[in-house]
Structures are given as structure tokens and as C-alpha cells.
Write a protein that holds these residues in place. Structure first.
Motif: not given
Length: 356
Positions: A30, A189, A223, A226-227, A308
Motif C-alpha cells: 500500500e 471484495a 479496505d 484505511r488499515t 466499508r
């Protein structure tokens, strides 16, 4: 931030994402284009791991047991409301910390909140599926009250609460961020969750359990940005501040939890996420087809347009629906939770309790 710095975080730690190596792999991917973001996220992770913790919070006393499950009584005078938490993560998100406890607040509002604690399964429970959790663990706890209660379920607990309300007399059922139409998660997802499950399935089957690590890593895929960003933000949070204490309490909850039985995990991943059995009207419990349209008691679902983890589109589509604008966990414990969820939920429960 070098690979050596990343590797140093693989050392065992009492606190932190489970499993840490998979989190670091996610962090690496990420933040591939931003070493600064990676550095900040690692600094936040380190600060979280090393932060001082308060004494362990004591849950309310148990008034009934069924197998490994318990029913915890939070006091209060008024109609009983049985809260059904998710099987994923511990139940104490509904009683997170002093001054931030939906259950303890409701006990001052003319209701008697009770909490299902699912307990910790062992390998011998490997064949206990979701129907077992409803019929053999939850319903006997409800029966112990001697009167039909109100039900309130959070996340997967809301899914189970809807089923229980079709199998047992209750005065009303409310769900909070509860998934039902799993096909609405979308292809990407569901594919990511399926890949995570396929990689872990054989080991889980051998163990007879689905460890929290497998569940947590699966939901990271929903998500991932966001993690990472929440630890990046925590790096600049003042140590010991109210914001820091709230973050630590919530992350300690998110990074803990009992495993699922293999049967329950398999059903969740294969029958729900992959097969959308509830949303397609093909979920049967106790010989009864579980369809929200067949509810005979008052029912409401609280959903969030910005959730989410459980997208609003995945809800059951009950006739009465309240739409919030908070995250999946923030709607229960965030700064706006009392105004957005607690108070409307209280008002609905009290009104439902008096419907004859």
C-alpha cells in the motif's frame, strides 16, 4: 524505510495487528509509492504496541449459560434487550470503555441491556455451524429470561438476530450494520475474501477452527488503505491523550477475539460471501426458511452510507431503515455515536417494547 526496518517488526509483540507479517506485507504494497507514509505508519504501529494499557475492563456478571455462551446483565429497569454481537472480535465493543459504552448508557435509559458472550470454542466444536450458534447457544439464553425480549444485533450478530426473531417470539428486532445480501459486496471484495479463505481453508480444517488471524486478514482486503492510514494518523497523536486512549482501546478490541468453529467459518465464507445464501432466500435454520419479509415483530435496521466493512447495499432491506454517516465501528463507539445511533436506537426499542 528499508526492508530491514520492516523485518524488525516481525518480532513478537503483545499488541498489534494479527497476524503481523501479513499486515507488514499489506503495508509494503500500500505504501510502495510513498516511503514517507510507510515510515509514519510504522511509527504509529510502534507507538501503539508500546503504549501503556489500563487495567483490563470487567464485563457484566452472567445470569445464564448455554454451553460455552453466557448472557451478561448490564442492569437497568425496563424491558430486556438482548444484544447479539458478531462472532468476529470480542463482544466488548458494545461496552468499550468508561464513558463509551452503549450497554451501560442504555441501562440508564429505561431499558435492561443484556449481552451474549459467545465464549471460546475448542477443536471439539468444529462441526458447530451458524445454525448451532442460533438454536443451541442463543435461543436457550433468550428462553432463560422467561419473557420475550427485544433483540439487537451488531454486524454478523444482526444477521443471526434476524434469524432468531423468525424462530422465537421476540418483542422486536433491531440490527446495526448487519450484512444480508452478500452479493452486494461486489466482485472485487468477494474475490479478495475468497482468495484469503482458499489459502487458509486446509489449515483451518485441520485445526477445526478459523483463527482470528484469518478473519482479520480477510477483512483487511475490503479496505487496505484505511488499515494503513489509521496507524499513520496515530503516529502524530499525542501520547496519553483522550484520542490516543480511544484508539488503543478500539485497536486492542479489533486485534483480539476467539476463533470461529470451522463449520461456522466455512458457512460464512462459502455459503454467505460466495453463495449469498441469505440474500438469495436459500438460508434454512431449524427447518424454516429465513426471510426478512416473514418477520412478524417490529423490525428496524441501522445502516451507514459510509460503512466499508458492511456496505449499506448489503443490508436486508427492511421496511424501516435508518441511514447513518459513520464507519462500521464508528457508528457504535465514535464521537457522534450517541447522537447518531444510541439515542435513535433507545427511542425505537422503547417504542417497540410497548407495541402489543
Amino acid at each position: 524505510m528499508t526492508e530491514g526496518h520492516l523485518a524488525s517488526f516481525h518480532a513478537a509483540s503483545q499488541h498489534g495487528p494479527r497476524p503481523l507479517p501479513l499486515f507488514l506485507s499489506l503495508l509494503r504494497s500500500e505504501t510502495a509509492a510513498s516511503p514517507e507514509q510507510r515510515h509514519a505508519a510504522l511509527a504509529g504501529l510502534k507507538a501503539y504496541q508500546e503504549a501503556e494499557r489500563p487495567p483490563a475492563r470487567e464485563l457484566a456478571p452472567a445470569i445464564a449459560r448455554s454451553g460455552r455462551a453466557r448472557l451478561l446483565d448490564y442492569g437497568g429497569a425496563g424491558p430486556p434487550v438482548v444484544f447479539v454481537p458478531s462472532l468476529i472480535n470480542p463482544p466488548f465493543v458494545l461496552d468499550l470503555e468508561e464513558g463509551n459504552s452503549l450497554l451501560r448508557w442504555l441501562a440508564t435509559q429505561g431499558l435492561r441491556p443484556l449481552l451474549v458472550d459467545w465464549g471460546t470454542p475448542g477443536r471439539e466444536a468444529r462441526h458447530e455451524g451458524l445454525d448451532y450458534h442460533i438454536e443451541q447457544l442463543m435461543l436457550p439464553l433468550i428462553d432463560s429470561l422467561g419473557e420475550p425480549p427485544l433483540l439487537t444485533g451488531y454486524c454478523l450478530g444482526g444477521t443471526l438476530a434476524l434469524a432468531a426473531a423468525m424462530l422465537h417470539p421476540v418483542r422486536g428486532v433491531a440490527t446495526i450494520a448487519a450484512p444480508w445480501r452478500f452479493s452486494r459486496y461486489g466482485h472485487l471484495a468477494r474475490a479478495a475474501i475468497a482468495a484469503q479463505w482458499n489459502a487458509a481453508r486446509r489449515g483451518c480444517e485441520s485445526l477445526g477452527l478459523v483463527p482470528m488471524e484469518v478473519l482479520q486478514a480477510g477483512f483487511w482486503q475490503i479496505d487496505p488503505a484505511r488499515t494503513v492510514s489509521k496507524y499513520e494518523k496515530f503516529a502524530s497523536t499525542e501520547p496519553g491523550s483522550a484520542a490516543a486512549r480511544a484508539f488503543i482501546a478500539l485497536e486492542d478490541w479489533a486485534n483480539s477475539g476467539a476463533p470461529l468453529t470451522f463449520a461456522a467459518g466455512q458457512e460464512m465464507f462459502d455459503s454467505f460471501f460466495a453463495g449469498d445464501r441469505p440474500g438469495a432466500g436459500r438460508w434454512w435454520v431449524g427447518g424454516k426458511r429465513i426471510l426478512p419479509a416473514r418477520l412478524t415483530c417490529p423490525a428496524v435496521e441501522f445502516i451507514s452510507a459510509t460503512d466499508r466493512i458492511v456496505p449499506a447495499a448489503s443490508a436486508a432491506g427492511l421496511t424501516e431503515q435508518r441511514v447513518l454517516h459513520s464507519g462500521h465501528v464508528g457508528m457504535v463507539v465514535g464521537g457522534r455515536a450517541q447522537a447518531q445511533l444510541w439515542e435513535p436506537l433507545r427511542d425505537w426499542l422503547i417504542a417497540a417494547a410497548h407495541i402489543r
